[in-house]
Motif scaffolding. Structure first.
Motif, PDB file in Angstrom:
ATOM      1  N   LEU A 210       1.175  -1.517   0.087  1.00  0.00           N
ATOM      2  CA  LEU A 210      -0.271  -0.154  -0.066  1.00  0.00           C
ATOM      3  C   LEU A 210       0.981   0.983  -0.125  1.00  0.00           C
ATOM      4  CD1 LEU A 210      -2.761  -1.384   2.928  1.00  0.00           C
ATOM      5  CD2 LEU A 210      -2.870  -1.446   0.423  1.00  0.00           C
ATOM      6  N   GLN A 214      -3.027   5.175   0.800  1.00  0.00           N
ATOM      7  CA  GLN A 214      -3.656   4.602   0.295  1.00  0.00           C
ATOM      8  C   GLN A 214      -4.189   3.622   1.831  1.00  0.00           C
ATOM      9  OE1 GLN A 214      -1.658   1.546  -2.564  1.00  0.00           O
ATOM     10  NE2 GLN A 214      -4.007   1.670  -3.285  1.00  0.00           N
ATOM     11  N   LEU A 215      -3.306   3.823   2.494  1.00  0.00           N
ATOM     12  CA  LEU A 215      -2.604   2.839   3.969  1.00  0.00           C
ATOM     13  C   LEU A 215      -3.886   3.732   4.184  1.00  0.00           C
ATOM     14  CD1 LEU A 215      -2.156   1.746   6.355  1.00  0.00           C
ATOM     15  CD2 LEU A 215       0.141   3.071   6.278  1.00  0.00           C
ATOM     16  N   ARG A 221      -7.715  -4.107   6.730  1.00  0.00           N
ATOM     17  CA  ARG A 221      -6.721  -5.305   6.071  1.00  0.00           C
ATOM     18  C   ARG A 221      -7.678  -5.258   4.341  1.00  0.00           C
ATOM     19  NH1 ARG A 221      -3.894  -9.010   6.386  1.00  0.00           N
ATOM     20  NH2 ARG A 221      -3.724 -10.068   4.676  1.00  0.00           N
ATOM     21  N   ALA A 231       2.597  -2.166   3.655  1.00  0.00           N
ATOM     22  CA  ALA A 231       2.305  -0.334   4.194  1.00  0.00           C
ATOM     23  C   ALA A 231       3.754   0.147   3.986  1.00  0.00           C
ATOM     24  CB  ALA A 231       1.689  -0.490   5.478  1.00  0.00           C
ATOM     25  N   CYS A 233       5.072   3.563   4.119  1.00  0.00           N
ATOM     26  CA  CYS A 233       5.882   4.197   5.804  1.00  0.00           C
ATOM     27  C   CYS A 233       6.543   5.291   5.685  1.00  0.00           C
ATOM     28  CB  CYS A 233       5.647   3.761   6.749  1.00  0.00           C
ATOM     29  SG  CYS A 233       3.511   3.080   7.318  1.00  0.00           S
ATOM     30  N   GLU A 238       1.986   6.720  10.605  1.00  0.00           N
ATOM     31  CA  GLU A 238       2.199   5.868   9.124  1.00  0.00           C
ATOM     32  C   GLU A 238       2.049   4.533   9.824  1.00  0.00           C
ATOM     33  OE1 GLU A 238       2.725   9.021   5.043  1.00  0.00           O
ATOM     34  OE2 GLU A 238       3.891   7.538   6.661  1.00  0.00           O
ATOM     35  N   ALA A 242      -0.518   1.929  10.618  1.00  0.00           N
ATOM     36  CA  ALA A 242       0.176  -0.132   9.360  1.00  0.00           C
ATOM     37  C   ALA A 242      -0.291  -1.119   9.951  1.00  0.00           C
ATOM     38  CB  ALA A 242       1.419  -0.150   8.968  1.00  0.00           C
ATOM     39  N   ALA A 246      -1.882  -3.466   7.888  1.00  0.00           N
ATOM     40  CA  ALA A 246      -1.615  -4.566   6.974  1.00  0.00           C
ATOM     41  C   ALA A 246      -0.270  -5.454   8.370  1.00  0.00           C
ATOM     42  CB  ALA A 246      -0.290  -3.899   6.548  1.00  0.00           C
ATOM     43  N   ALA A 249       5.431  -3.086   7.227  1.00  0.00           N
ATOM     44  CA  ALA A 249       5.552  -2.253   6.739  1.00  0.00           C
ATOM     45  C   ALA A 249       6.879  -1.684   6.357  1.00  0.00           C
ATOM     46  CB  ALA A 249       5.256  -1.011   7.572  1.00  0.00           C
TER      47      ALA A 249
END
Length: 311
Positions: A210, A214-215, A221, A231, A233, A238, A242, A246, A249
């Motif tokens: 992502l 988007q995240l 999820r 994700a 980040c 962020e 995540a 997610a 990351a």
């Protein structure tokens, strides 16, 4: 509350799981065995004590730190500190009424685990390297990169991000589809950059990385548990978000990169501070090369991710 979790791995590569007995919080869920540290106790000593009390084993060699997972269950905040153990005396037995089972890590259904234990299993499943295809690859290089990626999979890469911004979306999906039989055979995962529809279309063995925007637009999820979600980040907020969306990351840029030389790097101290607040495995990204692996993992990283230094 500091809680130790023992990731016991036997000679066949299986991991031991324990089921929470009736009457306990999250009864019926499976978890990695362990328990609370006592005041003044070191993590290694506390884990050895808990495993002796719970399973009747005697730890005979130091463990290896896997991941630290900050988690909140209602009003209770805990730090789940997971260590890999490979050497102990005696066969583990149930001493506290819990069911036990040995499982291959890749065969474990994540939904049967207690939520705080899921990042531990992901950290166990994920590799230390996460290569990303170069952004300047031209669409005309399709055949050459197909061959190159097949070689990488056969050479042992287990997680690859197909980030090809110059290619039409359908062409990237076509590449992933052609690579998928090899990836599945090798036990590897392919990741698409931001392409959720493509991942859903291709199914098991293909996940999505992502983008930050988007995240932050997601609350849960976006793919089934058998398709990994990464994700991208760049700051602590962020990374924390995540943890709810997610499986892992990337955090960047850790060091100065050739592609973004004017962007100020985080540095290892800031990287460690952000990772400490994240409840999922995190790859260090930005200026990484193989020789940075030890530094990254000492800083709490799952491993390293990169572009130029990986091809």
């Amino acid at each position: 509350m500091h809680v130790m979790a023992g990731v016991l791995i036997d000679a066949q590569g299986r991991v031991l799981l324990a089921q929470r007995p009736p009457g306990k919080h999250l009864a019926g869920s499976w978890e990695f065995p362990g328990g609370k540290l006592e005041e003044g106790e070191s993590p290694a000593a506390g884990l050895a004590r808990e495993l002796h009390e719970e399973l009747g084993i005697q730890v005979t060699a130091p463990g290896e730190s896997l991941i630290r997972v900050p988690w909140r269950y209602g009003d209770r905040l805990l730090l789940l500190d997971a260590w890999i153990l490979r050497q102990w005396e005696s066969e583990p037995v149930s001493l506290e009424g819990q069911a036990l089972q040995w499982c291959a890590p890749d065969a474990v259904d994540l939904t049967m685990l207690a939520p705080a234990d899921r990042p531990i299993l992901r950290a166990l499943q994920l590799p230390a390297r996460y290569p990303i295809t170069p952004a300047d690859v031209a669409p005309e290089s399709f055949d050459a990169w197909h061959e190159r990626l097949v070689r990488a999979l056969h050479a042992g890469e287990r997680l690859i991000l197909l980030r090809l911004p110059r290619w039409p979306l359908e062409r990237v999906r076509e590449l992933a589809d052609m690579l998928l039989p090899v990836a599945r055979l090798q036990g590897a995962q392919l990741m698409l950059s931001g392409d959720l529809d493509g991942a859903r279309e291709l199914g098991r063995g293909v996940g999505v990385q992502l983008k930050a925007r988007q995240l932050m637009a997601l609350e849960t999820r976006p793919l089934p548990w058998d398709q990994p979600v990464g994700a991208s980040c760049h700051e602590a907020g962020e990374l924390i978000h995540a943890s709810a969306v997610a499986d892992f990351a990337t955090l960047s840029p850790v060091a100065t990169t050739a592609t973004h030389p004017d962007q100020a790097p985080l540095g290892w101290d800031a990287f460690r501070q952000m990772v400490d607040g994240a409840a999922l495995p995190v790859y260090a990204l930005g200026g990484m090369r193989d020789e940075d692996m030890t530094t990254a993992q000492r800083g709490g990283a799952q491993g390293i991710s990169g572009i130029r230094g990986f091809w």
